[in-house]
Enzyme design. Structure first.
Site, PDB file in Angstrom:
ATOM      1  N   ILE A  19      -7.894  -1.462   5.063  1.00  0.00           N
ATOM      2  CA  ILE A  19      -8.070  -0.200   5.787  1.00  0.00           C
ATOM      3  C   ILE A  19      -9.546   0.175   5.856  1.00  0.00           C
ATOM      4  CG2 ILE A  19      -7.589   2.278   5.697  1.00  0.00           C
ATOM      5  CD1 ILE A  19      -4.922   1.525   4.215  1.00  0.00           C
ATOM      6  N   TYR A 156       0.609   4.454 -10.370  1.00  0.00           N
ATOM      7  CA  TYR A 156       0.106   4.607  -8.996  1.00  0.00           C
ATOM      8  C   TYR A 156       0.520   5.957  -8.415  1.00  0.00           C
ATOM      9  CZ  TYR A 156      -1.087   3.210  -4.204  1.00  0.00           C
ATOM     10  OH  TYR A 156      -1.637   3.133  -2.951  1.00  0.00           O
TER      11      TYR A 156
HETATM   12  C1  1HS Z   1       0.595   1.262  -1.359  1.00  0.00           C
HETATM   13  C2  1HS Z   1       0.884   2.423  -0.521  1.00  0.00           C
HETATM   14  O1  1HS Z   1       0.126   3.486  -0.946  1.00  0.00           O
HETATM   15  C3  1HS Z   1       2.315   2.788  -0.413  1.00  0.00           C
HETATM   16  S1  1HS Z   1       3.190   3.013  -1.922  1.00  0.00           S
HETATM   17  C4  1HS Z   1       4.689   2.097  -1.619  1.00  0.00           C
HETATM   18  C5  1HS Z   1       5.612   2.743  -0.639  1.00  0.00           C
HETATM   19  S2  1HS Z   1       6.907   1.754  -0.157  1.00  0.00           S
HETATM   20  O2  1HS Z   1       6.494   0.840   0.918  1.00  0.00           O
HETATM   21  O3  1HS Z   1       7.440   1.015  -1.279  1.00  0.00           O
HETATM   22  O4  1HS Z   1       7.930   2.627   0.371  1.00  0.00           O
END
Ligand code: 1HS
Length: 257
Positions: A19, A156
């Site tokens: 990104i 996270y």
């Molecule tokens: C890495 C990104 O910030 C998204 S977190 C994971 C979301 S999902 O694709 O597992 O619904």
């Protein structure tokens, strides 16, 4: 026709790939002078060289966003080269997997160091330059993980939640100085950062992990780096003059279900 970021100086962290890279290239096409920061100096140089080869303005800096001396040195170099900084995109980030009972302490600390402390250190270093100009736009990379629970993403989710909270805090402190602060909450974008998570989710099979993940997105696909770069462009530009303190979901509807 003038670009949407004509006359602006943009610093983008983690801009050697994903990104950040797409944003650096888009911002430069829209007229910004772009400082490409990345802990991987070769990657930063490649992105910067590509932008310059296209006739636009860029510089590369090898910067670990968790090391204050490196962050300050980079900001000083950008101001010396391009002048006061108008846009800071705190994009550098790292993933971390594991539910709370298995999350490793080292991973937890690293996740917070890069995603949260890095955002703080870069903002702290850049804000005086923006105050000098009485204007600026800071964009912090949050995530849908700041808004909903994602299985096996404890550190996270916590770190991105902190980024969203920090965004709101910064926005109220900095609004009187003419500085807008917003966050983007992307859904999953296929970048190198995501491959370990997708592979783990697929039980070691990347394609299976991808299919499971796409099923979470009403729009029927994962994000593309340009989807997020376009949101960052908007928040960076004067078109977003009345937008501050927002956490903008760019997620194909993932957080609606
Ligand atoms: C890495 C990104 O910030 C998204 S977190 C994971 C979301 S999902 O694709 O597992 O619904």
């Amino acid at each position: 026709m003038p670009g949407r970021l004509e006359g602006k100086v943009a610093v983008i962290t983690g801009a050697g790939s994903g990104i950040g890279r797409a944003s650096a290239e888009l911002f430069a096409r829209e007229g910004a002078a772009v400082a490409v920061l990345d802990v991987n100096g070769d990657a930063a140089a490649e992105v910067s060289d590509g932008i310059r080869a296209a006739g636009q303005r860029a510089m590369a800096l090898t910067t670990d966003v968790t090391v204050d001396a490196q962050v300050r040195a980079a900001v000083t170099a950008v101001i010396a080269e391009f002048g006061d900084i108008s846009v800071l995109y705190n994009n550098a980030g790292i993933g971390s997997t594991g539910a709370v009972d298995v999350a490793e302490e080292d991973d937890w600390d690293r996740c917070f160091d890069i995603n949260v402390k890095g955002t703080y250190l870069c903002s702290r270093a850049v804000v005086p330059s923006m105050m000098q100009a009485s204007k600026g736009s800071i964009i912090n990379q949050a995530s849908v993980a700041a808004l909903v629970g994602i299985p096996n993403f404890a550190a996270y989710c916590a770190a991105k939640g902190a980024v969203a909270s920090l965004t709101r805090s910064m926005s109220v402190d900095l609004a009187p100085r003419g500085i807008r602060v917003n966050a983007i909450a992307p859904g999953t974008v296929y970048t190198p950062l995501m491959e370990p998570m997708l592979t783990a989710r697929g039980g070691g099979d990347l394609q299976k992990g991808l299919a499971i993940t796409i099923a979470k997105y009403p729009i029927g696909r994962l994000g593309d780096v340009v989807d997020i770069a376009k949101a960052a462009l908007y928040l960076s530009s004067d078109e977003a003059a009345f937008v501050t303190g927002s956490v903008l979901s760019i997620d194909g509807g993932m957080t609606t279900i």
